[in-house]
Design an enzyme around this catalytic site. Sequence first.
Site, PDB file in Angstrom:
ATOM      1  CE  LYS A 212      -2.229  -3.231   2.805  1.00 45.38           C
ATOM      2  NZ  LYS A 212      -3.005  -3.903   1.802  1.00 45.38           N
ATOM      3  CG  ASP A 217       3.887  16.206  -7.694  1.00 43.68           C
ATOM      4  OD1 ASP A 217       3.652  15.537  -8.718  1.00 43.68           O
ATOM      5  OD2 ASP A 217       3.187  17.173  -7.343  1.00 43.68           O
TER       6      ASP A 217
END
Length: 292
Positions: A212, A217
């Site tokens: 998970k 960015d």
Amino acid sequence: KKRMTDAGVQLEEYHLLHWYNLGSAAKLDNRTHRKLLVVDGRIGFTGGVGIADEWDGDADAKKHWRDTHYRVEGPVVAQMQAGFMDDWMETCGHVLDGEEYFPKLEGKGDALTQMFKSAPNGGSESMQLMMLLSVAASRKQLLLSSAYFVPDDQTVKQLVAARKRGVEVKVIVPGPDIDVKTVRRASRARWGPLLQSGVEIYEYSPTMFHCKLLVADGMWVSVGSSNLDNRSFQLNAEANLNVLDAKFAAEQGRIFEEDVKKSRRITYEMWKGRPLWERVEEGAANLLALEL
């Protein structure tokens, strides 16, 4: 269980079934999905790993799952301890406090970190909001690993919107080796708009994929117990470690790309051309998932 209790382990079962709560089906469906291990109040471990045979190896055999777990130190460990304490109090009513559980912690490293929690009895939708805000804030790249990827309409909308503003979006999910086949079917039923918009979806090939991870960015990372599905966002108690640090994000991106190399990319043409019987099964599974 008996071996542990006989040895002196204090073992409690979360939302254990009793005759007096049989009528509370909604509460029984709420479980703790948090993966937290805190040592002496000073060292914390979290991620996707559970305590079972599936995690004995390193995705080196079909019976050994692919997962990632993290060791942390510093003040964030107290937040992890608080996450454990929430579940402990709800289970047995005992408060854990004092220096034994919450020692004074000095700063470690340069990364900004927090333990982000959600639970049905308080802020059940906060995990989804945090994930959606992470997606909405991205401007260049989104890397997503999800063992149970069944995005609702709002999540699909945000991922498509990210693609429209030029964000590279990559998602790794389990392939045929998955412990809950219905989840894979429900997931695939919802891929159309994502694939059409240019989202890259990869199915991990070697074994069950249980990671998970969100990397936005190359700077913002969220790892822990939460999947991108309704159960994590509405029903489970979850805990994610959020990290704001370019070096850590770069390392997670490198690991992500290693997983991509072991995965099969699914194109829109492949998805659209799947057999009718698969579409029927996926549609039925999708309806069931939306009712969870």
